[in-house]
Scaffold this active site. Structure first.
Site, PDB file in Angstrom:
ATOM      1  N   ASP A 209     140.449  88.659 -44.471  1.00 20.54           N
ATOM      2  CA  ASP A 209     140.784  87.791 -45.590  1.00 20.54           C
ATOM      3  C   ASP A 209     141.138  88.559 -46.853  1.00 20.54           C
ATOM      4  O   ASP A 209     140.274  89.192 -47.446  1.00 20.54           O
ATOM      5  CB  ASP A 209     139.594  86.875 -45.858  1.00 20.54           C
ATOM      6  CG  ASP A 209     139.842  85.911 -46.990  1.00 20.54           C
ATOM      7  OD1 ASP A 209     141.006  85.684 -47.333  1.00 20.54           O
ATOM      8  OD2 ASP A 209     138.861  85.388 -47.532  1.00 20.54           O
TER       9      ASP A 209
ATOM     10  N   ASP B  77     148.124  85.418 -49.167  1.00 23.26           N
ATOM     11  CA  ASP B  77     146.805  85.210 -48.572  1.00 23.26           C
ATOM     12  C   ASP B  77     146.886  85.223 -47.050  1.00 23.26           C
ATOM     13  O   ASP B  77     147.584  84.407 -46.451  1.00 23.26           O
ATOM     14  CB  ASP B  77     146.220  83.880 -49.057  1.00 23.26           C
ATOM     15  CG  ASP B  77     144.839  83.609 -48.481  1.00 23.26           C
ATOM     16  OD1 ASP B  77     144.147  84.580 -48.127  1.00 23.26           O
ATOM     17  OD2 ASP B  77     144.459  82.434 -48.377  1.00 23.26           O
TER      18      ASP B  77
END
Length: 449
Positions: A94, A318
């Site tokens: 992440d 992201d």
């Protein structure tokens, strides 16, 4: 899950102590990929929850990366080995969060404990919780209830609490452990002191629900000092790169995460500045100047893409979000242009969740012929470079013979746009934090690169 997001990468290791390497050296770990099969509605549901978490948050090692598609997530996982002897854990990769954490168990006799479902701290001779007065303890968020240290006990551990907007939480001891990683040359890299959260309390849909199936924690790759990329970056140069391959292909190609080093295709990189938003310093912001469909620039002001003086707005990259999300002024223009230029018959959105605004009927067409009839999207970025993903990066198969636009509108006040991992597939992405720039290339997405 951007305050705590996912992207998943598997690291396997043998033995090779991490030493300060000379310039240009790095560790490169192959990324494995499971059988694909994500549900678009499940991915969208997960993304919306993840996006809400991001919006409400307060102001070279190359590892195999495994797609979470088989567990219904569309994320990418990392396999990390922690402890002595090593215990294998799958973590969500992440770029939208900093903390590395794993679900932990304090049980002594774990014969009934599913293998690999948690990190067994008592089974590791190298597990070391940080003391509550240690400098490292000041780097993590703590519970709003009670004091940081128990003054009646000389050995109070550092307790952290990482919360999500939907009420999900990972809480436990902020600790140090030995981590072992597997390199592409079948060597094993050993990291002596990886700071991570040993989560004894893990609750809520973001970290226990279907979107988290198959993972035991999160591998934070954000810009903060406690992230995985920052901790290893100090040894291998303050940069990392990854290549996320198309998880819908069969057999699935290999993805990878690389810490440090310079990719062989670096001469083909196009670079755009990475911006820092004081309100959300963890995120990797980029500056989009304009967007075009089939080469026609849309009438969207460049200010729509930027964050304001108090940190609202902007655009982030992201890896923990599957689809891409655009703020309303941009999305409205993109959707209208896509509808106008689509050369395929329309199709009804999939049920029971008709959350896609544009779908096409591709029945009877092979992938190549269907793709040729889709509009082409491109972004003009700061630095004068263009990012033009292929149509399969933003049109997804929701049902047999039905492809839908995998871009969503975000309407929350102060919201930012998100370039998700689907849009990034097939690009080699390099995050160079020392030079504050993002490099991307359509070449280099293979183990031989």
């Amino acid at each position: 899950m951007v305050t705590q997001s996912h992207v998943n990468v598997f690291l396997f290791i043998v033995f090779f102590q991490l030493l300060a390497l000379s310039s240009g050296e790095f560790l490169k770990l192959p990324l494995l990929h499971p059988t694909p099969g994500p549900s678009p509605s499940e991915a969208l549901s997960q993304d919306l929850r993840h996006l809400n978490s991001l919006l409400s948050r307060p102001p070279g090692i190359k590892s195999p990366v495994i797609s979470g598609a088989s567990s219904g997530t569309g994320q990418y996982f990392v396999t990390l080995h922690l402890g002595a002897p090593p215990q294998k854990l799958n973590l969500v990769a992440d770029t939208g969060s900093d903390l590395v954490w794993a679900r932990c168990s304090a049980c002594r006799n774990c014969s009934a404990h599913p293998s690999g479902s948690s990190f067994l701290a008592r089974h590791s001779s190298s597990f070391r919780p940080h003391h509550c007065y240690a400098a490292a303890c000041r780097l993590v968020p703590h519970s709003p209830h009670g004091s940081l240290c128990n003054h009646t006990h000389l050995h109070s551990p550092c307790r952290y609490e990482y919360s999500y907007s939907d009420g999900s939480v990972s809480a436990g001891f902020f600790s140090a452990e030995v981590a072992t990683l597997n390199t592409s040359s079948n060597r094993v890299a050993e990291l002596r002191d990886l700071d991570f959260g040993c989560g004894f309390q893990v609750a809520g849909p973001s970290v226990t629900g279907a979107s988290f199936s198959g993972a035991q924690g999160v591998l934070g790759l954000g810009r903060g000092g406690i992230s995985f990329s920052s901790q290893l970056g100090r040894r291998f140069g303050n940069k990392f790169s990854y290549c996320l391959m198309d998880y819908t292909l069969s057999p699935p190609p290999t993805s990878f995460l690389t810490i440090g080093g310079v990719a062989k295709s670096s001469t083909d990189f196009r670079f755009t500045p990475l911006l820092t938003n004081p309100l959300s310093p963890t995120f990797y912001y980029i500056s989009i100047r304009s967007v075009s469909v089939d080469g026609v620039r849309l009438p969207v002001s460049s200010s729509v893409w930027s964050f304001d003086k108090i940190g609202n707005g902007g655009t982030i990259i992201d890896s923990g979000t599957t689809l891409s999300f655009l703020t309303k002024p941009v999305y409205t223009q993109v959707l209208a242009a896509m509808r106008k230029r689509l050369r395929l018959p329309s199709a009804a959105p999939p049920t029971p969740t008709p959350a896609f605004d544009l779908c096409a009927n591709v029945t009877g067409l092979d992938r190549k012929r269907a793709t040729a009839k889709l509009p082409r999207l491109s972004f003009r970025l700061a630095g004068g470079v263009e990012m033009a993903p292929p149509p399969r990066n933003y049109f997804i198969e929701t049902l047999e013979g039905v492809w839908c636009l995998g871009i969503q509108e975000v309407t929350t006040k102060g919201a930012f746009s998100v370039i998700g991992n689907l849009m990034q597939q097939g690009f080699l992405m390099e995050f160079d934090r020392d030079k504050s720039r993002l490099g991307f290339s359509r070449r280099g997405c293979s183990l031989s690169s």
